[in-house]
Each structure stands twice: as structure tokens, then as C-alpha cells.
Design a protein around this motif. Sequence first.
Motif, PDB file in Angstrom:
ATOM      1  N   PHE A   1      78.534  13.208-132.718  1.00 12.77           N
ATOM      2  CA  PHE A   1      77.284  13.948-132.559  1.00 12.77           C
ATOM      3  C   PHE A   1      77.510  15.449-132.413  1.00 12.77           C
ATOM      4  CE2 PHE A   1      75.479   9.834-131.200  1.00 12.77           C
ATOM      5  CZ  PHE A   1      74.236   9.873-131.794  1.00 12.77           C
ATOM      6  N   ILE A   2      78.548  15.797-131.679  1.00 14.63           N
ATOM      7  CA  ILE A   2      78.743  17.195-131.295  1.00 14.63           C
ATOM      8  C   ILE A   2      80.133  17.669-131.756  1.00 14.63           C
ATOM      9  CG2 ILE A   2      78.547  18.875-129.411  1.00 14.63           C
ATOM     10  CD1 ILE A   2      76.035  17.259-129.707  1.00 14.63           C
ATOM     11  N   PRO A   3      80.335  17.851-133.062  1.00 22.43           N
ATOM     12  CA  PRO A   3      81.595  18.438-133.517  1.00 22.43           C
ATOM     13  C   PRO A   3      81.673  19.890-133.052  1.00 22.43           C
ATOM     14  CG  PRO A   3      80.045  18.271-135.331  1.00 22.43           C
ATOM     15  CD  PRO A   3      79.410  17.554-134.174  1.00 22.43           C
ATOM     16  N   ALA A   4      82.807  20.513-133.297  1.00 19.42           N
ATOM     17  CA  ALA A   4      83.082  21.846-132.751  1.00 19.42           C
ATOM     18  C   ALA A   4      81.995  22.859-133.106  1.00 19.42           C
ATOM     19  CB  ALA A   4      84.444  22.327-133.228  1.00 19.42           C
TER      20      ALA A   4
ATOM     21  N   ALA B   1      69.251  12.693-128.590  1.00 16.71           N
ATOM     22  CA  ALA B   1      70.046  12.755-129.811  1.00 16.71           C
ATOM     23  C   ALA B   1      69.981  11.471-130.621  1.00 16.71           C
ATOM     24  CB  ALA B   1      71.506  13.080-129.474  1.00 16.71           C
ATOM     25  N   ALA B   2      69.465  10.397-130.027  1.00 15.72           N
ATOM     26  CA  ALA B   2      69.328   9.125-130.729  1.00 15.72           C
ATOM     27  C   ALA B   2      67.872   8.933-131.150  1.00 15.72           C
ATOM     28  CB  ALA B   2      69.824   7.992-129.849  1.00 15.72           C
ATOM     29  N   SER B   3      67.444   7.681-131.282  1.00 10.73           N
ATOM     30  CA  SER B   3      66.105   7.425-131.816  1.00 10.73           C
ATOM     31  C   SER B   3      65.143   6.931-130.732  1.00 10.73           C
ATOM     32  CB  SER B   3      66.198   6.407-132.961  1.00 10.73           C
ATOM     33  OG  SER B   3      64.937   6.150-133.510  1.00 10.73           O
ATOM     34  N   SER B   4      65.268   5.682-130.315  1.00  7.60           N
ATOM     35  CA  SER B   4      64.272   5.101-129.424  1.00  7.60           C
ATOM     36  C   SER B   4      64.272   5.763-128.050  1.00  7.60           C
ATOM     37  CB  SER B   4      64.521   3.598-129.261  1.00  7.60           C
ATOM     38  OG  SER B   4      63.591   3.054-128.347  1.00  7.60           O
ATOM     39  N   LEU B   5      63.071   6.044-127.559  1.00  9.45           N
ATOM     40  CA  LEU B   5      62.904   6.662-126.241  1.00  9.45           C
ATOM     41  C   LEU B   5      62.479   5.662-125.174  1.00  9.45           C
ATOM     42  CD1 LEU B   5      60.951   9.906-127.236  1.00  9.45           C
ATOM     43  CD2 LEU B   5      63.322   9.790-126.471  1.00  9.45           C
TER      44      LEU B   5
ATOM     45  N   GLY C   1      65.674  10.754-134.356  1.00  5.41           N
ATOM     46  CA  GLY C   1      65.655   9.551-135.171  1.00  5.41           C
ATOM     47  C   GLY C   1      65.630   9.822-136.660  1.00  5.41           C
ATOM     48  N   ALA C   2      65.070  10.962-137.055  1.00  3.71           N
ATOM     49  CA  ALA C   2      65.016  11.286-138.483  1.00  3.71           C
ATOM     50  C   ALA C   2      66.404  11.374-139.094  1.00  3.71           C
ATOM     51  CB  ALA C   2      64.275  12.601-138.689  1.00  3.71           C
ATOM     52  N   ALA C   3      67.407  11.658-138.276  1.00  5.81           N
ATOM     53  CA  ALA C   3      68.778  11.759-138.795  1.00  5.81           C
ATOM     54  C   ALA C   3      69.277  10.422-139.322  1.00  5.81           C
ATOM     55  CB  ALA C   3      69.708  12.271-137.698  1.00  5.81           C
ATOM     56  N   MET C   4      68.753   9.334-138.779  1.00  2.00           N
ATOM     57  CA  MET C   4      69.255   8.015-139.130  1.00  2.00           C
ATOM     58  C   MET C   4      68.542   7.392-140.323  1.00  2.00           C
ATOM     59  SD  MET C   4      69.741   6.389-135.337  1.00  2.00           S
ATOM     60  CE  MET C   4      70.446   7.383-134.014  1.00  2.00           C
TER      61      MET C   4
ATOM     62  N   ARG D   1      74.001  14.982-138.553  1.00  2.00           N
ATOM     63  CA  ARG D   1      72.609  15.427-138.708  1.00  2.00           C
ATOM     64  C   ARG D   1      71.873  15.406-137.376  1.00  2.00           C
ATOM     65  NH1 ARG D   1      72.710  12.430-143.640  1.00  2.00           N
ATOM     66  NH2 ARG D   1      71.882  10.596-142.572  1.00  2.00           N
ATOM     67  N   ALA D   2      72.113  14.365-136.584  1.00  3.02           N
ATOM     68  CA  ALA D   2      71.447  14.267-135.281  1.00  3.02           C
ATOM     69  C   ALA D   2      71.814  15.458-134.400  1.00  3.02           C
ATOM     70  CB  ALA D   2      71.823  12.956-134.594  1.00  3.02           C
ATOM     71  N   GLY D   3      73.094  15.817-134.377  1.00  5.39           N
ATOM     72  CA  GLY D   3      73.506  16.970-133.589  1.00  5.39           C
ATOM     73  C   GLY D   3      72.851  18.252-134.059  1.00  5.39           C
ATOM     74  N   LEU D   4      72.709  18.402-135.357  1.00  3.27           N
ATOM     75  CA  LEU D   4      72.066  19.600-135.900  1.00  3.27           C
ATOM     76  C   LEU D   4      70.577  19.627-135.579  1.00  3.27           C
ATOM     77  CD1 LEU D   4      73.852  19.808-139.366  1.00  3.27           C
ATOM     78  CD2 LEU D   4      74.264  21.240-137.351  1.00  3.27           C
TER      79      LEU D   4
END
Length: 347
Positions: free
Chosen positions: A32-35, A97-101, A120-123, A316-319
Motif C-alpha cells: 500500500f505504502i511504497p517509498a 485504504a481498503a474497501s468495506s467500512l 475501494g475504487a482501487a480494487m 492505486r489504493a495508496g495513491l
Amino acid sequence: MNIDDAVTGHTLSDIPKLRILLSIPAAEFNAFIPAATRTALDELGHVTSIAPSDLQSPGAFARAAFDADVFITAWGFPKLDADRLSLAPNLRCVIHAASSLHALVSDDFWATGIPVSQAGAAMAPAVAELSLAFTLNLLRRINRLDHGLRNGETWDGTRNIRRAREICGARIGVVGASRTGRRYIQACQALGADVRIYDPYVQESDPLAALSTDLESLFATSDVIAVHAPSTPETTGLIGASHLALLPDGAGFINTARSTIVDMDALYTEVSSGRLDAALDVFDLEPLPADDRWRSLPNALLTPHLGGATANSRRRAGLIVVDELRRFLGGLPMEHALTRTDLEKMG
């Protein structure tokens, strides 16, 4: 539009930095969180990174959350009920950072009015792609052919299974015109499939309205059914034995959404009989036990609930998280913010 330009009289450099609690499971953190993503977050605030597993006790949560303006969360983060919220008096925003809340928010959280967003749009592209791969597999009988050649079936015996079909001209039924469902529909149509959908929430003005039909007709006329509906009280048990019985012999059934939408016992009966093939990424019991009944079926293609977990989707989720934070910091509405009403219609 540049966020700096959108904030009248200010740039981001003029605004005091937020205090950000970043809480992603250790096993997924680097995905999720690359450099580069971490650098972008550090430019927006003072980031403290603590895994959700280390925030479970009230004391640990209070020490991490007391000064935080923003929570960036993922699976396993403590539920934001009244007790937890009282330990985070400065909280101004939550970005998931994920989908379901559903496991994160509560009635107490909604009462605060704190904005919440999710990634969630990232997935959606990843899940849609897996569903497309399942579709091609079932149409071409790849799993049956592979199983036959690997498990002692003769060459001619393997070649003698039900004749494969191409996706061009195949009748594809989609249950749920969700973000993922729409990506899947586009992909199938691009390959020449004849797509129909069932989704009672599709409006007449929606381009997909022309593809809409009732659930019974969808099953009776489809070569492949793909489930892309959310798991809600309304969709629980939506697909039952009577619907599955309508599918033509040799049809395929795909579920990359949630198992609660389907009568899994009825589906097993149809697939184990050999009348239908299935491709499943979700199950009633996860992890799937080693002796689970689904594992023994040569015409069932199984994956361990990883439809949305690609390297691309995690990045994508991290972005999305970074972009949502920039928007919040710049005084703009977050693009993926959700309300309580939104959540009632989502899985």
C-alpha cells in the motif's frame, strides 16, 4: 486542477501539517505504502505508523490517537465507537485504504460528522479482471481440461468433454452494476459478448438501463453469470436454487463478490452434479478448510479471496489515500467520501 490553486489565498505549504496516524497491517504495508507514497504522505503531515494489531488495547490506542488529526486505516483497525472516539479528540478525517467500512464505523462515528473516505475504487479493475479471466476459463473449459490431463484421464477422454465456447457472442449475465460490475461489463463487451444485467438501482438515464432484465430471465438466458453485487441485507440469499436451476446445462457461475449473496449449498449441488461449472473467489468459511467439499470438484475453479489484491491495486489504493488527503487538506470535498446512506447500499 492543482490543489494549491484551489485554495484561495493559500498553498499547501502555508497550512500547518496534520498529525497522521497511519495504520496498515505489516504484511501489506509496503504494498500500500511504497517509498514514493510514504514520501508524499510525509510532505502532507507528521506521520506516525503503527500496525492495527498494536492498537487493540485502549491504552495503546489512546497513546497513538490522542494527537492525531487524520486516521489512515485498513483491515483490523479498531472500530470507531464512542469509547475509541473519546480517545481521539482531535480527529478530523478518516481515510480507509481498503474497501468495506462496516467493521470500522459505528452509529457514534456517524454522529460526529467526521468525513470518511475509502479506496475501494482501487480494487475494481483487479476484481473485474479476475472475473473476466474466470469467464474465459469457464467458456473454454480450461480448468476441466487441465484437471483431466493432470489426473489420469486419457487424451481422448479429456478432449471429449463438453465443447468449449468463445466469449464473442456468448451471453453474459451480470448481477450488480457496481464499480467492479461496470468494469467487467466493459471488458466483456470489448470482446464481443452479449451482456445483460440485473440491478434494481440502475436508473432509466443510465446507459446500462438498456441491458437490464429481471433476475429470472437473466439466469434463463445466460451462458455465464457473474456476481458483482454488494453484500447487504437486501442481497443476502438473493440467488437461490430456483435461479440456478434456470441456467442452461453447461453454463458457468462466477462469484468474486460475497458468498452470502448465493445459496452455496444449492450451487454445490448443481456444480457437483456436473451440470454447471463454477469459479469462486469467496466462500462461506474463509480460510477454506483443507477438506472443504469445493476443493475436490474438477469443474470448480477456486482462488483464495484475492480478487482485489494485485500489486497494481495496492499501489492505486495508496495513491488514492494521498490524493484524498491532499483534497481534505486543501479544503476540497474528498472524491471517494461516503455517507451513512451510501454505506447502506455497499458491501
